[in-house]
Enzyme design. Sequence first.
Site, PDB file in Angstrom:
ATOM      1  N   GLY A 129       0.844  -1.192   0.000  1.00 34.57           N
ATOM      2  CA  GLY A 129       0.000   0.000   0.000  1.00 34.57           C
ATOM      3  C   GLY A 129       0.876   1.237   0.000  1.00 34.57           C
ATOM      4  O   GLY A 129       1.145   1.837  -1.051  1.00 34.57           O
ATOM      5  N   THR A 156     -11.263   1.877  -5.850  1.00 38.19           N
ATOM      6  CA  THR A 156     -12.495   2.680  -5.763  1.00 38.19           C
ATOM      7  C   THR A 156     -13.178   2.688  -7.128  1.00 38.19           C
ATOM      8  O   THR A 156     -12.519   2.919  -8.146  1.00 38.19           O
ATOM      9  CB  THR A 156     -12.152   4.121  -5.316  1.00 38.19           C
ATOM     10  OG1 THR A 156     -11.495   4.051  -4.054  1.00 38.19           O
ATOM     11  CG2 THR A 156     -13.397   4.975  -5.178  1.00 38.19           C
ATOM     12  N   ARG A 266     -30.887  22.764  20.839  1.00 33.96           N
ATOM     13  CA  ARG A 266     -30.954  21.847  21.976  1.00 33.96           C
ATOM     14  C   ARG A 266     -30.900  22.606  23.306  1.00 33.96           C
ATOM     15  O   ARG A 266     -29.999  23.437  23.522  1.00 33.96           O
ATOM     16  CB  ARG A 266     -29.770  20.875  21.898  1.00 33.96           C
ATOM     17  CG  ARG A 266     -29.643  19.914  23.054  1.00 33.96           C
ATOM     18  CD  ARG A 266     -30.700  18.851  23.003  1.00 33.96           C
ATOM     19  NE  ARG A 266     -30.511  17.877  24.069  1.00 33.96           N
ATOM     20  CZ  ARG A 266     -31.394  16.925  24.359  1.00 33.96           C
ATOM     21  NH1 ARG A 266     -32.522  16.824  23.668  1.00 33.96           N
ATOM     22  NH2 ARG A 266     -31.158  16.075  25.350  1.00 33.96           N
ATOM     23  N   GLN A 277     -20.006  27.663  27.627  1.00 36.88           N
ATOM     24  CA  GLN A 277     -18.696  27.998  27.048  1.00 36.88           C
ATOM     25  C   GLN A 277     -17.966  26.770  26.480  1.00 36.88           C
ATOM     26  O   GLN A 277     -17.264  26.867  25.468  1.00 36.88           O
ATOM     27  CB  GLN A 277     -17.825  28.681  28.100  1.00 36.88           C
ATOM     28  CG  GLN A 277     -16.670  29.410  27.472  1.00 36.88           C
ATOM     29  CD  GLN A 277     -15.819  30.134  28.495  1.00 36.88           C
ATOM     30  OE1 GLN A 277     -15.278  29.515  29.412  1.00 36.88           O
ATOM     31  NE2 GLN A 277     -15.718  31.436  28.362  1.00 36.88           N
ATOM     32  N   GLN A 334     -19.934  15.062  19.371  1.00 32.88           N
ATOM     33  CA  GLN A 334     -20.040  15.238  20.826  1.00 32.88           C
ATOM     34  C   GLN A 334     -21.115  16.280  21.169  1.00 32.88           C
ATOM     35  O   GLN A 334     -21.891  16.114  22.113  1.00 32.88           O
ATOM     36  CB  GLN A 334     -18.673  15.687  21.373  1.00 32.88           C
ATOM     37  CG  GLN A 334     -18.562  15.715  22.874  1.00 32.88           C
ATOM     38  CD  GLN A 334     -18.519  14.310  23.474  1.00 32.88           C
ATOM     39  OE1 GLN A 334     -18.280  13.338  22.766  1.00 32.88           O
ATOM     40  NE2 GLN A 334     -18.778  14.223  24.759  1.00 32.88           N
ATOM     41  N   HIS A 336     -23.717  16.832  19.605  1.00 32.90           N
ATOM     42  CA  HIS A 336     -25.036  16.217  19.407  1.00 32.90           C
ATOM     43  C   HIS A 336     -25.409  15.269  20.560  1.00 32.90           C
ATOM     44  O   HIS A 336     -26.508  14.713  20.547  1.00 32.90           O
ATOM     45  CB  HIS A 336     -25.069  15.407  18.107  1.00 32.90           C
ATOM     46  CG  HIS A 336     -25.192  16.226  16.859  1.00 32.90           C
ATOM     47  ND1 HIS A 336     -24.162  16.983  16.354  1.00 32.90           N
ATOM     48  CD2 HIS A 336     -26.218  16.391  15.992  1.00 32.90           C
ATOM     49  CE1 HIS A 336     -24.553  17.581  15.235  1.00 32.90           C
ATOM     50  NE2 HIS A 336     -25.798  17.238  14.996  1.00 32.90           N
ATOM     51  N   GLY A 338     -26.089  12.095  22.732  1.00 35.54           N
ATOM     52  CA  GLY A 338     -26.501  10.738  22.335  1.00 35.54           C
ATOM     53  C   GLY A 338     -27.043  10.705  20.914  1.00 35.54           C
ATOM     54  O   GLY A 338     -26.853   9.717  20.193  1.00 35.54           O
ATOM     55  N   GLU A 361      -4.677   8.102  -0.487  1.00 35.41           N
ATOM     56  CA  GLU A 361      -3.840   9.102  -1.183  1.00 35.41           C
ATOM     57  C   GLU A 361      -2.568   9.330  -0.374  1.00 35.41           C
ATOM     58  O   GLU A 361      -2.053  10.439  -0.292  1.00 35.41           O
ATOM     59  CB  GLU A 361      -4.578  10.432  -1.387  1.00 35.41           C
ATOM     60  CG  GLU A 361      -5.840  10.357  -2.211  1.00 35.41           C
ATOM     61  CD  GLU A 361      -5.612  10.057  -3.686  1.00 35.41           C
ATOM     62  OE1 GLU A 361      -4.478  10.220  -4.161  1.00 35.41           O
ATOM     63  OE2 GLU A 361      -6.580   9.626  -4.339  1.00 35.41           O
ATOM     64  N   THR A 363      -1.046   7.681   3.472  1.00 35.02           N
ATOM     65  CA  THR A 363      -1.496   7.861   4.864  1.00 35.02           C
ATOM     66  C   THR A 363      -0.867   9.146   5.423  1.00 35.02           C
ATOM     67  O   THR A 363       0.101   9.677   4.863  1.00 35.02           O
ATOM     68  CB  THR A 363      -1.049   6.679   5.760  1.00 35.02           C
ATOM     69  OG1 THR A 363       0.382   6.701   5.852  1.00 35.02           O
ATOM     70  CG2 THR A 363      -1.519   5.339   5.194  1.00 35.02           C
TER      71      THR A 363
END
Length: 380
Positions: A129, A156, A266, A277, A334, A336, A338, A361, A363
């Site tokens: 690879g 791909t 929310r 904050q 995070q 969002h 749960g 492309e 690593t």
Amino acid sequence: MDRFYSQDQKALRETARRFAEAEILPRAAAIDREDRFDHTLYKGMADLGLFGICLREGAGGAGLDAVAACIAMEELARCSGAVANAFAIPVEATLFFDHHGTAAHKELIPKILSGDIIPATAVSEPDHGSDVAGIRTTAVREGNGWRLNGTKAWVTLGGVADRIMVFARTGAEAGHRSISCLLVDGALPGIARGKNEELLGMHGLDDCQITFSDVLLPADSVMGPEKQAFKMAMSNFNFSRLMMASMALGMAQAAFEDATAYAKDRKQFGQAIIGFQAVQFMLADMSTDIAAARLLIHHAARLHDAGEPIAKEAAQAKLFTTDMAMKHVSNALQIHGGNGYSREYRIERIFRDVRLAQIYEGTNQIQRLIIARQVEKEAA
Ligand SMILES: Cc1cc2nc3c(=O)[nH]c(=O)nc-3n(C[C@H](O)[C@H](O)[C@H](O)COP(=O)(O)OP(=O)(O)OC[C@H]3O[C@@H](n4cnc5c(N)ncnc54)[C@H](O)[C@@H]3O)c2cc1C
């Protein structure tokens, strides 16, 4: 910042955004869930002229620049990383055909631009690879043509590709010195395509292994000078890394927009969570790093458009953007709570899709090697 872009670039952003919001966004969740390649969307991008964005006009393209391609990529990825990933393949393939193809190869360009021929690139192998120079696939001269043998991994669009650019050894020289690129018609006998790989994200790209067993190719299959394909691929990577960086940028932008909207909506402890904050600072950092990544990508693209070498700048843009995207998409999830962990919200899909950008492309460990080498050269 918008005023620093040309009219063409701004118009392209508008066009790509309109198409992405109207056509891609409504289908993105189903493509992910069903893991199927969406021919209609692919054709839609072709019909819009997107595949030839930065191909020269004489070759049938729009003749825009690398900055424009990065802008289009960001807009498409803002609605689906996977569809944007599919867009990159013909954009890069037509540039490669134009630079390195024979007259017969170039005749295929209009059909790639129209979406009637789907291309794919097969460099990686199950055992090679990052170490591209170690590939084992061979193409041996036979009569008036070539006999191709080997297995390629992770191709791909491999399951749907009509033409495959296969990197193979055409000589006994060690390392990169015997690697050539051969264009292979996907319908030839001896080609076996593996199953659609079951991936964490980026679904719908028909990614598979392809095995070539005694595939007979015509004499004019080699693209560019024989045994020079490693160099050709490396120089191609400079542009494709900017495309991958833009793809990660688009996903980070979407995550930022979703997180901001969610935080405004929310309520906890009697107030919108955007008032806390801890949440504000996550959004502030996201906004800052996204802006920095965009500047880094477009700076490298402008240098590329000016004909400057960009090995270091492209690697920096890819490294910085994909790392920052991973970090901030995770923070957007995070925010969002749960719900971010549920398929009901698209941040869950973005979180899975964006992870790939640190891997392919080259690593991000390989990007650091490239940057370090350039730094060393500059210090010499
Ligand atoms: C979804 C997907 C789509 C892909 N599409 C294509 C495609 O269309 N065509 C194609 O040719 N390939 C494609 N690839 C292959 C991709 O380019 C490779 O996965 C990538 O280059 C890494 O190679 P590898 O997976 O063999 O990992 P390895 O090279 O085995 O690396 C494993 C780990 O070792 C690290 N490592 C390796 N060498 C070094 C080193 N010298 N110094 C420091 N760290 C090192 C890597 O960074 C990585 O963390 C795709 C891969 C995926 C997952």
